[in-house]
Design a protein around this motif. Structure first.
Motif, mmCIF file in Angstrom:
data_model
loop_
_atom_site.group_PDB
_atom_site.id
_atom_site.type_symbol
_atom_site.label_atom_id
_atom_site.label_comp_id
_atom_site.label_asym_id
_atom_site.label_seq_id
_atom_site.Cartn_x
_atom_site.Cartn_y
_atom_site.Cartn_z
ATOM 1 N N LEU A 12 0.991 -1.107 0.300
ATOM 2 C CA LEU A 12 -0.303 0.192 -0.163
ATOM 3 C C LEU A 12 0.603 1.086 0.128
ATOM 4 N N ASN A 13 2.465 1.110 0.409
ATOM 5 C CA ASN A 13 2.867 2.221 0.161
ATOM 6 C C ASN A 13 4.046 2.567 -0.941
ATOM 7 N N CYS A 14 3.763 1.203 -1.659
ATOM 8 C CA CYS A 14 4.875 2.154 -2.962
ATOM 9 C C CYS A 14 4.124 1.127 -4.102
ATOM 10 N N GLY A 15 3.355 0.023 -3.330
ATOM 11 C CA GLY A 15 2.460 -0.571 -5.282
ATOM 12 C C GLY A 15 3.526 -1.826 -5.728
ATOM 13 N N PRO A 24 9.599 -5.854 0.006
ATOM 14 C CA PRO A 24 10.962 -5.840 -0.122
ATOM 15 C C PRO A 24 11.221 -5.030 -0.879
ATOM 16 N N SER A 25 11.060 -3.540 -0.868
ATOM 17 C CA SER A 25 11.225 -2.329 -1.832
ATOM 18 C C SER A 25 11.281 -1.262 -0.743
ATOM 19 N N CYS A 26 9.948 -1.401 0.090
ATOM 20 C CA CYS A 26 9.795 -0.278 1.261
ATOM 21 C C CYS A 26 10.277 -0.429 2.736
ATOM 22 N N GLY A 27 9.296 -1.588 2.857
ATOM 23 C CA GLY A 27 9.835 -1.935 4.288
ATOM 24 C C GLY A 27 9.052 -2.388 4.726
ATOM 25 N N GLN A 28 7.696 -1.808 4.530
ATOM 26 C CA GLN A 28 6.200 -1.660 5.061
ATOM 27 C C GLN A 28 5.698 -3.131 5.416
#
Length: 348
Positions: A12-15, A24-28
């Motif tokens: 939901l943060n970076c898609g 794996p991208s932003c860690g959320q």
């Protein structure tokens, strides 16, 4: 309590597509949006204790193992420790708060003491008024020719000394009498000429220095306000300290950013250690001088020991570089302090 994860696999943060519990991208963390209060509270507490754990894992080796955090940072072991900049900001906020509070306490004590000392000044004011009236009467007698200028000059000097003796802590210009005094000798005329040639800035600085030096209240307030600027000076010197390290270790393959991280850890230790000394001085004010001396020795030893651990030089080579670092840093500290002194003189 079990966490509720979303069945959808989009972050939901970076898609980014989420294959597990964390993006794996932003860690959320891929948690459900609509959590009840208990889940929300436990999630927040978990983050807090995670920060507390990293803080503890950073503060303890910062105190007990000089240079350890810097080596761990560049070895890639960063997840279990606070980020150097975040740790520095956290510690500096605590340091600024305690340092300012300590300065304000001293400032209030000085003002209270001087206010109490200034109360019995009514008698002095009456004497000043009498001296002023005597000077005016003396000026009138000289103008009327009833008293010679030589006699008047002697009497005027005695009155002036009496007035000055009332309050030696404050230099005040003499404007009460306007009669013409005896002509000055050649040396006095030469000195007056030199004074007239001074620039406005130098004359103003001298006047400010004289005011602070001759007034006990202004002097103490000046000292305490100057001390309150010390944290800001150290904040400015942090990147300059790293630059000096780079120049002192000019043969080292380390990049400037590595020296900067080490500089951040050194200043973090100093800020935290000085904060501890401030608290101890509040608890045991009778040991404040000894705490300052002991603190200075420990800080110098800490810097020396951390330099050995970080740069791996021999004992004597480290000592020689330590002294180069000390003198260069002291010079920069002097330059910055002088600038702050000038600014403080005009703000007391």
């Amino acid at each position: 309590m079990k966490k509720h994860y979303r069945s959808e696999k989009n972050c939901l943060n970076c898609g980014t597509t989420v294959h597990d519990k964390f993006c794996p991208s932003c860690g959320q963390e891929n948690l459900e949006l609509h959590e009840d209060f208990l889940h929300l509270a436990l999630h927040s507490v978990g983050h807090y204790f995670h920060f507390e754990s990293k803080l503890f894992n950073s503060i303890v080796p910062l105190f007990t193992k000089p240079g350890y955090l810097t080596k761990e940072y560049f070895a890639g072991k960063r997840a279990s420790h606070l980020n150097p900049v975040s740790m520095y900001i956290f510690i500096s906020i605590l340091f600024f708060f305690l340092f300012t509070a300590n300065t304000n306490i001293n400032k209030r004590e000085i003002i209270d003491d001087n206010t109490a000392a200034a109360k019995p000044a009514t008698e002095k004011e009456n004497i000043r008024k009498a001296v002023s009236l005597a000077k005016n009467k003396l000026n009138e007698d000289v103008t009327a020719g009833e008293i010679s200028e030589k006699t008047a000059a002697y009497t005027y000097t005695m009155l002036d000394k009496t007035e000055a003796a009332l309050d030696t802590s404050q230099a005040r210009p003499n404007k009460a009498v306007s009669y013409k005094k005896p002509a000055a000798n050649a040396e006095q005329t030469h000195a007056a000429g030199e004074e007239a040639e001074e620039t406005g800035v130098i004359h103003s600085l001298k006047a400010k220095f004289k005011e602070v030096a001759t007034n006990d209240l202004s002097s103490e307030l000046f000292k305490n306000k100057l001390v309150s600027h010390l944290p800001k000076i150290m904040f400015i010197l942090l990147p300059l300290f790293a630059l000096i390290l780079k120049l002192v270790h000019w043969r080292s393959p380390k990049l400037y950013v590595e020296h900067l991280i080490y500089s951040i850890h050194i200043h973090s230790f100093m800020f935290l250690f000085i904060s501890l000394l401030i608290i101890l001085s509040w608890i045991m004010p009778f040991l404040s001088d000894w705490l300052s001396l002991l603190g200075s020795i420990i800080i110098l030893w800490y810097i020396y020991r951390s330099m050995r651990n970080i740069y791996g030089n021999s004992r004597w080579r480290t000592i020689s570089k330590f002294f180069l670092l000390f003198f260069a840093y002291s010079f920069l500290l002097f330059v910055c302090s002088f600038a702050v002194v000038v600014v403080t003189l005009y703000t007391v």
